[in-house]
Design an enzyme around this catalytic site. Structure first.
Site, PDB file in Angstrom:
ATOM      1  N   HIS A   1      -3.399   1.050   7.973  1.00  0.00           N
ATOM      2  CA  HIS A   1      -2.050   1.626   7.909  1.00  0.00           C
ATOM      3  C   HIS A   1      -2.030   2.839   6.964  1.00  0.00           C
ATOM      4  O   HIS A   1      -1.487   3.897   7.308  1.00  0.00           O
ATOM      5  CB  HIS A   1      -1.077   0.540   7.425  1.00  0.00           C
ATOM      6  CG  HIS A   1       0.330   0.992   7.244  1.00  0.00           C
ATOM      7  ND1 HIS A   1       1.370   0.514   7.998  1.00  0.00           N
ATOM      8  CD2 HIS A   1       0.886   1.877   6.373  1.00  0.00           C
ATOM      9  CE1 HIS A   1       2.497   1.105   7.615  1.00  0.00           C
ATOM     10  NE2 HIS A   1       2.237   1.932   6.629  1.00  0.00           N
ATOM     11  N   GLU A   2      -2.637   2.695   5.791  1.00  0.00           N
ATOM     12  CA  GLU A   2      -2.577   3.773   4.795  1.00  0.00           C
ATOM     13  C   GLU A   2      -3.431   4.966   5.209  1.00  0.00           C
ATOM     14  O   GLU A   2      -3.024   6.115   5.038  1.00  0.00           O
ATOM     15  CB  GLU A   2      -2.993   3.257   3.411  1.00  0.00           C
ATOM     16  CG  GLU A   2      -2.145   2.106   2.867  1.00  0.00           C
ATOM     17  CD  GLU A   2      -0.651   2.342   2.922  1.00  0.00           C
ATOM     18  OE1 GLU A   2      -0.214   3.504   2.898  1.00  0.00           O
ATOM     19  OE2 GLU A   2       0.098   1.356   3.020  1.00  0.00           O
TER      20      GLU A   2
ATOM     21  N   CYS B   1       6.673  -0.435   6.547  1.00  0.00           N
ATOM     22  CA  CYS B   1       6.242   0.793   5.887  1.00  0.00           C
ATOM     23  C   CYS B   1       7.360   1.235   4.938  1.00  0.00           C
ATOM     24  O   CYS B   1       8.533   1.225   5.321  1.00  0.00           O
ATOM     25  CB  CYS B   1       5.986   1.875   6.933  1.00  0.00           C
ATOM     26  SG  CYS B   1       5.473   3.454   6.234  1.00  0.00           S
ATOM     27  N   LEU B   2       6.980   1.614   3.727  1.00  0.00           N
ATOM     28  CA  LEU B   2       7.993   2.039   2.755  1.00  0.00           C
ATOM     29  C   LEU B   2       8.723   3.299   3.221  1.00  0.00           C
ATOM     30  O   LEU B   2       9.828   3.576   2.759  1.00  0.00           O
ATOM     31  CB  LEU B   2       7.350   2.284   1.387  1.00  0.00           C
ATOM     32  CG  LEU B   2       6.755   1.030   0.721  1.00  0.00           C
ATOM     33  CD1 LEU B   2       6.047   1.410  -0.572  1.00  0.00           C
ATOM     34  CD2 LEU B   2       7.816  -0.023   0.471  1.00  0.00           C
TER      35      LEU B   2
ATOM     36  N   HIS C   1      -1.673   7.140   7.534  1.00  0.00           N
ATOM     37  CA  HIS C   1      -0.738   8.073   6.893  1.00  0.00           C
ATOM     38  C   HIS C   1      -1.414   9.415   6.593  1.00  0.00           C
ATOM     39  O   HIS C   1      -0.769  10.465   6.647  1.00  0.00           O
ATOM     40  CB  HIS C   1      -0.206   7.495   5.578  1.00  0.00           C
ATOM     41  CG  HIS C   1       1.003   6.611   5.729  1.00  0.00           C
ATOM     42  ND1 HIS C   1       2.185   7.049   6.276  1.00  0.00           N
ATOM     43  CD2 HIS C   1       1.208   5.314   5.391  1.00  0.00           C
ATOM     44  CE1 HIS C   1       3.072   6.050   6.259  1.00  0.00           C
ATOM     45  NE2 HIS C   1       2.506   4.992   5.737  1.00  0.00           N
TER      46      HIS C   1
ATOM     47  N   GLN D   1       3.294  10.002   1.330  1.00  0.00           N
ATOM     48  CA  GLN D   1       4.583   9.305   1.201  1.00  0.00           C
ATOM     49  C   GLN D   1       5.320   9.690  -0.071  1.00  0.00           C
ATOM     50  O   GLN D   1       6.524   9.457  -0.170  1.00  0.00           O
ATOM     51  CB  GLN D   1       4.379   7.787   1.230  1.00  0.00           C
ATOM     52  CG  GLN D   1       3.904   7.265   2.574  1.00  0.00           C
ATOM     53  CD  GLN D   1       3.788   5.761   2.538  1.00  0.00           C
ATOM     54  OE1 GLN D   1       2.771   5.227   2.123  1.00  0.00           O
ATOM     55  NE2 GLN D   1       4.846   5.067   2.952  1.00  0.00           N
TER      56      GLN D   1
ATOM     57  N   GLY E   1       0.841  -1.190   0.000  1.00  0.00           N
ATOM     58  CA  GLY E   1       0.000   0.000   0.000  1.00  0.00           C
ATOM     59  C   GLY E   1       0.873   1.234   0.000  1.00  0.00           C
ATOM     60  O   GLY E   1       2.080   1.171   0.265  1.00  0.00           O
TER      61      GLY E   1
HETATM   62 NI    NI Z   1       3.405   3.159   5.442  1.00  0.00          NI
END
Ligand code: NI
Length: 180
Positions: A140-141, A98-99, A144, A52, A47
């Site tokens: 999670h997204e 997480c990226l 953000h 991000q 995701g």
């Molecule tokens: Ni993330």
């Protein structure tokens, strides 16, 4: 479809509440969605949220998969202005990454099931229910979009590990009966 660079932990855009999107069908948002898809594919993530890639807008991509490794060719769902509602009280903890926090994994409790409502990339209302990994990705997204990163959802910061140490930590947690 150009991959964009990814903001890393410490960049304030990741701590900022993102703004709603007034016109999902605009050329700017269409290009952002396409670039986010390319970014997600390149990073092999599950995701991605617009902050991000340095755009503080309420837009996420999420792979609609129930389990890790399922449907590797699954297309990510693009959700504009998403809203989540927990379905039931059941929480489940699992290791999550997480990226924007590369190489780290944390043991994070999430609702097992959530409902979602959003606009699709053409601005049409969509809704559905998610459980398991898909529900985790959505939570999670959407976090953000509110400036929340997964370590802020952890109940015990001892349960944060580098990816190549996770198996050690998981064994320790099982031995200690410490998976709360
Ligand atoms: Ni993330």
């Amino acid at each position: 479809m150009t991959p964009r660079s990814i903001a890393k932990l410490g960049h304030p855009i990741l701590l900022t509440r993102a703004a709603p999107i007034a016109d999902p069908d605009s050329a700017e948002v269409q290009e952002l969605i396409d670039d986010m898809r390319a970014t997600l594919a390149q990073a092999q993530g599950l995701g991605l949220a617009a902050p991000q890639v340095f755009r503080s807008l309420r837009l996420i991509l999420a792979l609609p998969i129930a389990e890790r490794g399922e449907r590797p060719d699954a297309e990510p769902l693009a959700l504009v202005n998403p809203e989540l509602t927990p379905l039931g009280d059941t929480m489940e903890a699992a290791f999550e990454g997480c990226l924007s926090i590369p190489e780290l994994r944390g043991w994070v409790p999430r609702y097992r099931r959530v409902g979602y409502r959003a606009l699709d990339r053409r601005g049409r209302p969509i809704s559905g229910e998610a459980e398991g990994l898909f529900a985790r990705i959505l939570q999670h997204e959407v976090d953000h979009l509110d400036g929340i990163l997964f370590p802020m959802r952890m109940s015990d910061l001892r349960h944060l590990a580098f990816t190549d140490e996770v198996h050690h930590l998981a064994r320790w947690m099982a031995q200690e009966g410490n998976q709360a």
